[in-house]
Design a protein around this motif. Structure first.
Motif, PDB file in Angstrom:
ATOM      1  N   CYS A   1       0.852  -1.177   0.000  1.00 50.29           N
ATOM      2  CA  CYS A   1       0.000   0.000   0.000  1.00 50.29           C
ATOM      3  C   CYS A   1       0.895   1.237   0.000  1.00 50.29           C
ATOM      4  O   CYS A   1       2.112   1.137   0.180  1.00 50.29           O
ATOM      5  CB  CYS A   1      -0.954   0.024   1.193  1.00 50.29           C
TER       6      CYS A   1
ATOM      7  N   ILE B   1      -7.628  -3.792  -3.461  1.00 51.42           N
ATOM      8  CA  ILE B   1      -7.626  -3.654  -4.923  1.00 51.42           C
ATOM      9  C   ILE B   1      -7.572  -5.047  -5.538  1.00 51.42           C
ATOM     10  O   ILE B   1      -6.712  -5.857  -5.184  1.00 51.42           O
ATOM     11  CB  ILE B   1      -6.426  -2.817  -5.383  1.00 51.42           C
TER      12      ILE B   1
ATOM     13  N   GLY C   1     -12.386  -3.284  -2.874  1.00 53.47           N
ATOM     14  CA  GLY C   1     -12.189  -1.957  -3.422  1.00 53.47           C
ATOM     15  C   GLY C   1     -12.296  -1.983  -4.929  1.00 53.47           C
ATOM     16  O   GLY C   1     -13.004  -2.822  -5.496  1.00 53.47           O
ATOM     17  N   PRO C   2     -11.577  -1.127  -5.630  1.00 57.24           N
ATOM     18  CA  PRO C   2     -11.659  -1.088  -7.094  1.00 57.24           C
ATOM     19  C   PRO C   2     -11.072  -2.342  -7.731  1.00 57.24           C
ATOM     20  O   PRO C   2     -10.172  -2.972  -7.184  1.00 57.24           O
ATOM     21  CB  PRO C   2     -10.844   0.157  -7.460  1.00 57.24           C
TER      22      PRO C   2
ATOM     23  N   CYS D   1      -3.462  -2.189 -11.214  1.00 58.05           N
ATOM     24  CA  CYS D   1      -3.699  -2.405  -9.778  1.00 58.05           C
ATOM     25  C   CYS D   1      -2.575  -1.796  -8.950  1.00 58.05           C
ATOM     26  O   CYS D   1      -2.816  -1.157  -7.917  1.00 58.05           O
ATOM     27  CB  CYS D   1      -3.810  -3.896  -9.491  1.00 58.05           C
TER      28      CYS D   1
ATOM     29  N   ALA E   1      -2.881   1.881  -8.875  1.00 59.34           N
ATOM     30  CA  ALA E   1      -3.955   2.273  -7.966  1.00 59.34           C
ATOM     31  C   ALA E   1      -3.478   2.245  -6.508  1.00 59.34           C
ATOM     32  O   ALA E   1      -3.844   3.103  -5.704  1.00 59.34           O
ATOM     33  CB  ALA E   1      -5.164   1.357  -8.147  1.00 59.34           C
TER      34      ALA E   1
ATOM     35  N   ALA F   1      -1.433   5.222  -5.869  1.00 57.34           N
ATOM     36  CA  ALA F   1      -2.310   6.389  -5.755  1.00 57.34           C
ATOM     37  C   ALA F   1      -3.097   6.407  -4.456  1.00 57.34           C
ATOM     38  O   ALA F   1      -3.860   7.341  -4.216  1.00 57.34           O
ATOM     39  CB  ALA F   1      -3.267   6.429  -6.944  1.00 57.34           C
TER      40      ALA F   1
ATOM     41  N   GLN G   1      -5.393   4.095  -3.379  1.00 56.23           N
ATOM     42  CA  GLN G   1      -6.778   3.642  -3.495  1.00 56.23           C
ATOM     43  C   GLN G   1      -7.073   2.386  -2.683  1.00 56.23           C
ATOM     44  O   GLN G   1      -8.224   1.960  -2.615  1.00 56.23           O
ATOM     45  CB  GLN G   1      -7.125   3.402  -4.965  1.00 56.23           C
ATOM     46  N   GLY G   2      -6.040   1.780  -2.093  1.00 54.74           N
ATOM     47  CA  GLY G   2      -6.285   0.594  -1.296  1.00 54.74           C
ATOM     48  C   GLY G   2      -5.043  -0.259  -1.166  1.00 54.74           C
ATOM     49  O   GLY G   2      -3.923   0.182  -1.452  1.00 54.74           O
TER      50      GLY G   2
END
Length: 299
Positions: free
Chosen positions: A169, A189, A215-216, A224, A227, A230, A232-233
């Motif tokens: 992460c 993710i 999550g996404p 992934c 993400a 960024a 996001q998870g």
């Protein structure tokens, strides 16, 4: 093929490029010439054929309906010529074609090819990045780097490295919790195309009872990872994918465990491929460079 004598190949190439790319500018960029030069070549071909191929509009050239079959055949022919040139380049004694998955090419290989180039400046490496499993028996590929459980019957395959997985992460996300276990309250993710799942990692680390927050979802491991960078998870990554992001501090590992998946990286070549020259040089290099580069920092 005598009818080709009256039309220059560069003119046909210009016509095909304009028809395929849709503009003089795009064709000029691909051919490495000026827009004016492409326009002149197109006009010259039309004059030699005795018929127009494009309608002149304010926004550029538009293929006439009657020209579509011609443009289609030109694209087929130019593609065949391009393939012939590539085959010639691949057979050069100083050239090497390597087939790899796009995610491995983008996240590991491109970062390390400069080391190979320094050690072997006379070898030209051509990378074919494809999700398809190229068969070296049915192609001009010299070496394949595959990820799987092996073995590969009918081919020569060397196991390079076992694949290990671990959660990652962003540092900012990691700073938002006090215990590693708090990570399970964060979005996970997901990549549905992975050859392993979170259940594999949870079972191997004695955390099977943990509940994950979905999550996404992305259909590509590289997306992934981006993400996760960024924020996001949390993403279940593997070493060749995450090594650079970890080394550069873009990602951290909230847990120390790295779990073997039973999946490995394999170096594959045809059974009669001589183990010499560029093939041997690249094989010996990657067998040393791959494990050496994956000495991940401890968090």
């Amino acid at each position: 093929m005598k009818n080709l004598n009256r039309i220059h190949l560069s003119g046909l190439r210009a016509v095909e490029a304009v028809g395929r790319l849709g503009s003089l500018k795009a064709a000029a960029e691909e051919m490495g010439v000026t827009v004016g030069a492409v326009s002149q070549q197109v006009q010259k071909v039309e004059a030699q054929l005795g018929q127009p191929l494009f309608e002149r509009r304010a926004r550029g050239l538009h293929p006439l309906a009657s020209a579509q079959p011609v443009l289609t055949q030109l694209s087929v022919g130019m593609s065949a010529l391009s393939t012939a040139v590539e085959m010639t380049e691949r057979r050069r004694p100083d050239a090497l074609t390597v087939s790899v998955a796009p995610v491995f090419a983008g996240k590991w290989l491109v970062w390390h090819l400069k080391q190979f180039a320094r050690a072997h400046p006379g070898i030209r490496v051509r990378v074919e990045a494809s999700v398809a499993l190229t068969n070296p028996l049915l192609s001009d590929v010299d070496l394949c780097i595959r990820v799987g459980r092996g073995p590969y019957p009918g081919l020569k395959a060397e196991r390079l490295l076992g694949q290990r997985i671990f959660p990652v992460c962003s540092p900012a996300l990691a700073a938002s919790f006090s215990r590693p276990e708090d990570v399970f309250d964060l979005p996970v993710i997901l990549d549905p195309g992975q050859m392993f799942t979170w259940d594999d990692w949870l079972a191997a680390t004695g955390r099977s009872g943990q509940t994950l927050v979905n999550g996404p979802t992305f259909s590509d491991g590289a997306l992934c990872l981006d993400a996760a960078v960024a924020g996001q998870g949390v993403f279940l990554a593997w070493e060749t994918l995450a090594y650079y992001a970890l080394a550069s501090g873009q990602l951290v590992r909230p847990f120390p465990e790295m779990i073997e998946t039973g999946i490995s990286y394999w170096l594959v070549r045809g059974p009669h491929q001589p183990y010499e020259g560029p093939v041997k040089a690249f094989s010996e290099w990657i067998k040393q460079e791959l494990p050496r580069s994956l000495e991940l920092p401890e968090n």
